[in-house]
Write an enzyme that holds these catalytic residues in place. Structure first.
Site, PDB file in Angstrom:
ATOM      1  N   HIS A  44      -7.538  -3.469   4.903  1.00  0.00           N
ATOM      2  CA  HIS A  44      -6.930  -2.137   4.816  1.00  0.00           C
ATOM      3  C   HIS A  44      -7.692  -1.349   3.755  1.00  0.00           C
ATOM      4  O   HIS A  44      -8.088  -0.205   3.958  1.00  0.00           O
ATOM      5  CB  HIS A  44      -5.454  -2.287   4.445  1.00  0.00           C
ATOM      6  CG  HIS A  44      -4.799  -1.044   3.922  1.00  0.00           C
ATOM      7  ND1 HIS A  44      -5.064  -0.525   2.661  1.00  0.00           N
ATOM      8  CD2 HIS A  44      -3.877  -0.204   4.456  1.00  0.00           C
ATOM      9  CE1 HIS A  44      -4.361   0.566   2.463  1.00  0.00           C
ATOM     10  NE2 HIS A  44      -3.627   0.781   3.544  1.00  0.00           N
ATOM     11  N   ASN A  45      -7.924  -1.969   2.597  1.00  0.00           N
ATOM     12  CA  ASN A  45      -8.615  -1.288   1.504  1.00  0.00           C
ATOM     13  C   ASN A  45     -10.067  -0.991   1.853  1.00  0.00           C
ATOM     14  O   ASN A  45     -10.598   0.062   1.477  1.00  0.00           O
ATOM     15  CB  ASN A  45      -8.553  -2.132   0.226  1.00  0.00           C
ATOM     16  CG  ASN A  45      -7.182  -2.069  -0.422  1.00  0.00           C
ATOM     17  OD1 ASN A  45      -6.206  -1.687   0.220  1.00  0.00           O
ATOM     18  ND2 ASN A  45      -7.089  -2.456  -1.669  1.00  0.00           N
ATOM     19  N   LYS A  99      -4.521  -6.787   3.750  1.00  0.00           N
ATOM     20  CA  LYS A  99      -4.573  -5.755   2.698  1.00  0.00           C
ATOM     21  C   LYS A  99      -6.012  -5.530   2.228  1.00  0.00           C
ATOM     22  O   LYS A  99      -6.419  -4.387   1.982  1.00  0.00           O
ATOM     23  CB  LYS A  99      -3.669  -6.139   1.518  1.00  0.00           C
ATOM     24  CG  LYS A  99      -3.691  -5.136   0.370  1.00  0.00           C
ATOM     25  CD  LYS A  99      -3.101  -3.782   0.771  1.00  0.00           C
ATOM     26  CE  LYS A  99      -3.521  -2.580  -0.036  1.00  0.00           C
ATOM     27  NZ  LYS A  99      -3.345  -2.532  -1.438  1.00  0.00           N
ATOM     28  N   GLU A 123     -10.036   1.940   3.898  1.00  0.00           N
ATOM     29  CA  GLU A 123      -9.741   3.060   2.988  1.00  0.00           C
ATOM     30  C   GLU A 123     -11.029   3.505   2.262  1.00  0.00           C
ATOM     31  O   GLU A 123     -11.317   4.707   2.192  1.00  0.00           O
ATOM     32  CB  GLU A 123      -8.682   2.574   2.003  1.00  0.00           C
ATOM     33  CG  GLU A 123      -8.231   3.539   0.958  1.00  0.00           C
ATOM     34  CD  GLU A 123      -7.302   2.829  -0.054  1.00  0.00           C
ATOM     35  OE1 GLU A 123      -6.344   2.144   0.359  1.00  0.00           O
ATOM     36  OE2 GLU A 123      -7.563   2.940  -1.253  1.00  0.00           O
ATOM     37  N   SER A 179       0.836  -1.211   0.000  1.00  0.00           N
ATOM     38  CA  SER A 179       0.000   0.000   0.000  1.00  0.00           C
ATOM     39  C   SER A 179       0.861   1.247   0.000  1.00  0.00           C
ATOM     40  O   SER A 179       1.933   1.270   0.603  1.00  0.00           O
ATOM     41  CB  SER A 179      -0.907   0.023   1.236  1.00  0.00           C
ATOM     42  OG  SER A 179      -1.603   1.254   1.280  1.00  0.00           O
TER      43      SER A 179
END
Ligand code: NBP
Length: 476
Positions: free
Chosen positions: A187-188, A184, A191, A129
């Site tokens: 995480h996205n 991940k 986001e 990232s």
């Protein structure tokens, strides 16, 4: 030539990561499906021929790598990654290592690991990232898979990773199987939610009568307070400032459709699958989906039924400051609530899939390099370090709840009463807080009884143990 590692894919991420790793003193072999891109890339850097070496054919690329070979793949996620692995593996030998950095579903990484390991190769799924700038200057990495494989690529990855304020590299071995890609993915998803929160704040401010310049100045003032300082706030300020040649705001001419590549949707699906409530993450995905219905929205808007009251509501004099203060509190709580959902999802998926994620270590890797980086990551890391069994992240922010919850409610009711601005994630985050901080949910009591009426599903009681059923009248 004896290169320390190879990189396949010289798009945005691969070219920048290759430069980053080469600058750290490693010799890097690079390969791209379209060779012209390799030539063009090497032509832009003085490191070409010194620590960066380009190849047109897989066999030469592979021959340039020291054994066991370490190849990082940075091509489009999905089918392109599988096609790349298929071509590459023909040239590798047992014990060689393939690291896929794509935004893959964690279940796909498990499948790839199994297939490659059956053929004697080794595999690591390692999300990355930070976008273009992160890849160049130091991103955050999210590896998962076999520990011994990680140990072999670790010196290269740690050297390339961003460093947090305490000097720790923004990478940790997250756990077994697809652990890194799972981190991940979420995480996205975080986001998605937080970008949408900032976009909704912008929307409220504009419809509250502020210009883009006013918004940029207000958000800068929020940033200066410290608590919300973050990369995602920075980019929102830049969006507010961006102008056309005419001097008009760029944001006014941008088509209102939000693209996505799947990680948010997969996270929402996985959260639903394992039964962890994540309304803010889900709402951010749905907000993107609704944005894509541009044609239908346009037709609906012209069919004579107006969504009342109309947008364009102006703050009145002295109320403006008070309102912005409420909006600030709401934003703080919505962001914390979104992180809370993200971490609860990771905790549950960790249990279900046996990844072995150590949450404080994983959160610590979000502190620099990645899109989520910002002030809040430090207190969040400390909260889980101090109490790994914290029931919910929001419990670590009692002041924010005490000082801001009523303001949050007031802000939402004011906006929904006076405008047709829709606030999917700000609304969903308040639902999350209200619900997850209620020891008794009356609506759940009623639905439990409704289910008993029509299906004899039974219900439990707070005052007596066991399963109960009620004698209901015939209704049909
Ligand atoms: P780009 O779109 O910039 O580059 C795509 C690369 O994939 C090019 O090198 C292209 O080669 C190659 N490629 C494609 Br497309 N199809 C291929 C195929 N069938 N076989 C071999 N190579 C193929 O991608 P990017 O933004 O650099 O992203 C690379 C990876 O990093 C993706 O998996 C993405 O999920 C991940 N990622 C991106 C970001 C970001 O901010 N962009 C952030 C985090 C992770 P060509 O030159 O021959 O077309």
């Amino acid at each position: 030539m004896s290169c320390d590692c190879g990189i396949i894919g010289l798009g945005v991420m691969g070219s920048n990561l290759a430069l980053n790793i080469a600058e750290k003193g490693f010799r890097v072999a690079v390969f791209n499906r379209t060779y012209a891109k390799t030539v063009e890339f090497l032509g832009t850097t003085p490191l070409a021929g010194r620590s960066l070496f380009g190849f047109e054919h897989y066999q030469d690329f592979v021959a340039a790598l020291t054994k066991p070979r370490k190849v990082l793949i940075l091509v489009q996620a999905g089918a392109a990654t599988d096609a790349t692995i298929k071509s590459l593996r023909e040239h590798l030998e047992p014990n060689d290592i393939i690291v896929d950095t794509g935004n893959a579903h964690f279940k796909d990484q498990g499948r790839r690991a199994a297939e490659l390991e059956a053929g004697g190769l080794r595999f690591l799924g390692m999300g990355i990232s930070g976008g273009e700038e992160g890849a160049r200057k130091g991103p955050a990495f999210f590896p998962g898979g076999t520990l011994s494989v990680w140990e072999e690529v670790r010196p290269i990855v740690e050297a390339a990773a961003a460093k947090a304020d305490d000097g720790r590299p923004c990478v940790t071995m997250n756990g077994k199987g697809g652990a890194g890609s799972c981190v991940k993915m979420f995480h996205n998803a975080g986001e998605y939610a937080i970008l949408q929160i900032w976009a909704e704040v912008f929307d409220v401010m504009r419809h509250g009568g502020m210009s883009n310049n006013d918004i940029a100045a207000e958000l800068q003032a929020w940033k200066d307070k410290g608590f919300l300082t973050s990369y995602m706030l920075d980019i929102t300020i830049e969006v507010a400032k961006a102008k056309l040649h005419s001097g008009n705001p760029l944001s006014d001419v941008v088509r209102d459709k939000i693209g996505s590549k799947g990680t948010g949707l997969w996270s929402a699906q996985e959260a639903l699958e394992v039964g962890v409530p994540a309304p803010s993450l889900n709402a951010a995905v749905i907000a993107r989906q609704m944005s894509m219905f541009k044609d239908e929205r346009t037709q609906n808007a012209s069919c004579g039924i107006r969504v009342l009251p109309p947008v364009s509501w102006s703050f009145i004099g002295a109320d403006k400051e008070a309102f912005l203060c409420k909006l600030y509190h709401a934003t703080k709580l919505a962001i914390i609530a979104s992180y809370a959902q993200m971490f609860q999802c990771l905790r549950e998926l960790d249990k279900v899939y046996g990844f072995g994620i150590h949450l404080p270590s994983t959160i610590a890797t979000f502190r620099a390099g990645c899109i989520l980086k910002g002030f809040l990551l430090t207190p969040m890391t400390k909260a889980f370090e101090a109490n790994p069994n914290l029931s919910n992240l929001l419990c670590a922010f009692p002041e924010a709840l005490r000082d801001g919850l009523q303001a949050y409610r007031d802000m939402l009711s004011e906006v929904t009463a006076k405008t047709s601005v829709s606030l999917p994630v700000l609304s969903a985050s308040l639902v999350y807080i209200n619900t997850m901080f209620s020891s008794v949910l009356m609506s759940a009591q009623v639905v439990s009884l409704q289910r008993d009426v029509f299906g004899r599903h039974g219900f439990e009681r707070l005052d007596e143990p066991g399963s109960h059923s009620h004698q209901w009248p015939e209704l049909q």
